[in-house]
Enzyme design. Structure first.
Site, PDB file in Angstrom:
ATOM      1  N   GLY A  12    -109.610 -19.878  72.322  1.00  9.86           N
ATOM      2  CA  GLY A  12    -109.642 -19.715  70.383  1.00  9.86           C
ATOM      3  C   GLY A  12    -108.455 -21.150  69.712  1.00  9.86           C
ATOM      4  O   GLY A  12    -108.540 -21.971  70.133  1.00  9.86           O
ATOM      5  N   LYS A 213     -90.104 -12.613  67.983  1.00 12.79           N
ATOM      6  CA  LYS A 213     -90.825 -12.689  67.648  1.00 12.79           C
ATOM      7  C   LYS A 213     -91.493 -11.402  67.064  1.00 12.79           C
ATOM      8  O   LYS A 213     -91.993 -10.949  66.183  1.00 12.79           O
ATOM      9  CB  LYS A 213     -91.394 -13.447  68.018  1.00 12.79           C
ATOM     10  CG  LYS A 213     -92.796 -13.819  67.960  1.00 12.79           C
ATOM     11  CD  LYS A 213     -93.664 -14.829  68.684  1.00 12.79           C
ATOM     12  CE  LYS A 213     -94.651 -14.952  67.171  1.00 12.79           C
ATOM     13  NZ  LYS A 213     -96.166 -15.135  67.816  1.00 12.79           N
ATOM     14  N   SER A 282    -102.548 -14.421  61.385  1.00 14.42           N
ATOM     15  CA  SER A 282    -103.401 -13.959  62.716  1.00 14.42           C
ATOM     16  C   SER A 282    -103.903 -12.668  61.908  1.00 14.42           C
ATOM     17  O   SER A 282    -105.358 -12.167  63.035  1.00 14.42           O
ATOM     18  CB  SER A 282    -103.324 -14.241  63.955  1.00 14.42           C
ATOM     19  OG  SER A 282    -101.545 -13.228  64.143  1.00 14.42           O
ATOM     20  N   GLU A 294    -105.429  -6.727  66.563  1.00 12.59           N
ATOM     21  CA  GLU A 294    -104.166  -6.554  67.383  1.00 12.59           C
ATOM     22  C   GLU A 294    -103.183  -5.573  66.437  1.00 12.59           C
ATOM     23  O   GLU A 294    -101.742  -5.941  66.740  1.00 12.59           O
ATOM     24  CB  GLU A 294    -103.717  -8.118  67.742  1.00 12.59           C
ATOM     25  CG  GLU A 294    -102.983  -8.251  68.531  1.00 12.59           C
ATOM     26  CD  GLU A 294    -102.468  -9.513  69.149  1.00 12.59           C
ATOM     27  OE1 GLU A 294    -101.931  -9.241  70.422  1.00 12.59           O
ATOM     28  OE2 GLU A 294    -102.218 -10.511  68.305  1.00 12.59           O
TER      29      GLU A 294
END
Length: 332
Positions: A12, A213, A282, A294
């Site tokens: 992707g 992160k 995202s 997610e």
């Protein structure tokens, strides 16, 4: 080991960008193939994969062997997964068709990965399997955590059209063995990726990088999905910034209890985020595309691991409940 066959499993936005960079940068040194699906796969087969780097209007075109059937490819020396956490389980059987003795699997994942506690030396939970991320231990059993090299990616990427990927920044990638060892494989893969013009750092403490992160992702991804807000919109809204800061503090508390070290304070992280500009996270991209979100690796695991280490996470629990409901409605 020499890595001459490389498959990007899930080409992707981020996976596709890596595939083009590896194919263009390594040339005859390695054969790069991709596993993709749908219109994106059709476009790659027909015209190759176009990569627009940050600030460029002229794409790099990668002509790649592309398939939706991993059994059509030979066993690989190296697999790079570009799948999100909730996509890995269903893909496990396909990935196993590409494995042979010595195959390494670089897993680019946001949030807490399914292999997190494999050879963990920072907490007393080594080899604990996380059912929320790997129901029934399918990934642990079929792929095996011993094959994994962890990867934390700081790279904004988006599929703008089938067969076309655009990068929003000049990103960087951090690679590390779960054990913390500087293995020969880690060094070889880092050097290989560097030759392909990827900005690579190898670390002996990949879990610290995961938590650093996650500090931002656990806050900004669900907030952006719930509000449809760009990063610049979130940072311009004091109330949303306050919620983000509270989530970040909870993430830090859970990570610290598991032995993680953080390189910046919450205040510094929020200040850094003001420079992101009008980008879509995202999770917001997936929401607008009608895709599953997610959630568990980014938000649910903060709550779950908080319970494991007896750290309260009330704001994260509320955000998790809200975004889970949003995901259910988005899929109806």
């Amino acid at each position: 080991m020499t890595f001459r066959t490389i498959c990007i499993y899930g080409a992707g936005a981020l996976g596709g960008a890596m595939a083009v960079k590896l194919a263009a940068g390594l040339g005859a040194e390695a054969t790069v193939s991709v596993v993709a699906r749908g219109a994106h796969l059709d476009a790659i087969r027909k015209n190759g994969l176009d990569l627009f780097e940050a600030g460029s209007e002229t794409p790099i075109n990668g002509r790649l062997t592309a398939t939706d059937d991993p059994s059509a490819l030979p066993p690989q020396d190296l697999i790079v997964t570009g799948l999100k956490g909730h996509q890995l389980g269903p893909a496990a059987e396909g990935i196993t068709k590409l494995l042979k003795d010595g195959t390494r699997v670089v897993m680019i994942l946001n949030g807490i990965p399914w292999w997190y506690f494999h050879r963990d030396r920072q907490s007393p939970h080594a080899e604990l399997q996380l059912q929320e991320l790997d129901p029934g231990g399918r990934l642990w059993r079929l792929i095996g955590p011993e094959r994994v090299i962890g990867c934390v990616a700081y790279q904004g990427a988006e599929v703008i059209n089938p067969g076309q990927v655009k990068l929003s920044n000049n990103g960087r990638f951090i690679l590390g063995e779960p054990s913390g060892e500087t293995s020969a494989d880690l060094e070889t893969i880092a050097a290989l990726f560097t030759r392909a013009d990827l900005n690579i750092t190898a670390t002996d403490c990949i879990r610290d990088e995961i938590w650093n992160k996650l500090t931002g992702n656990a806050a900004f991804n669900p907030i952006s999905a719930l509000t449809r807000a760009l990063m610049s919109d979130i940072m311009a809204n004091p109330a949303l910034c306050d919620i983000a800061g509270k989530v970040m503090n909870e993430v830090r508390a859970v990570g610290t209890a598991l032995g993680a070290r953080f390189d910046v304070t919450v205040e510094e992280r929020l200040e850094q985020s003001r420079n992101f500009g009008p980008v879509r996270t995202s999770m917001l991209q997936d929401l607008l595309a009608g895709k599953p979100l997610e959630i568990v690796p980014l938000t649910g695991m903060v709550v779950s691991l908080g319970r494991l280490v007896a750290v309260q996470t009330p704001v994260s629990e509320a955000v998790f409940a809200l975004v889970s409901q949003l995901d259910r409605e988005n899929r109806q």
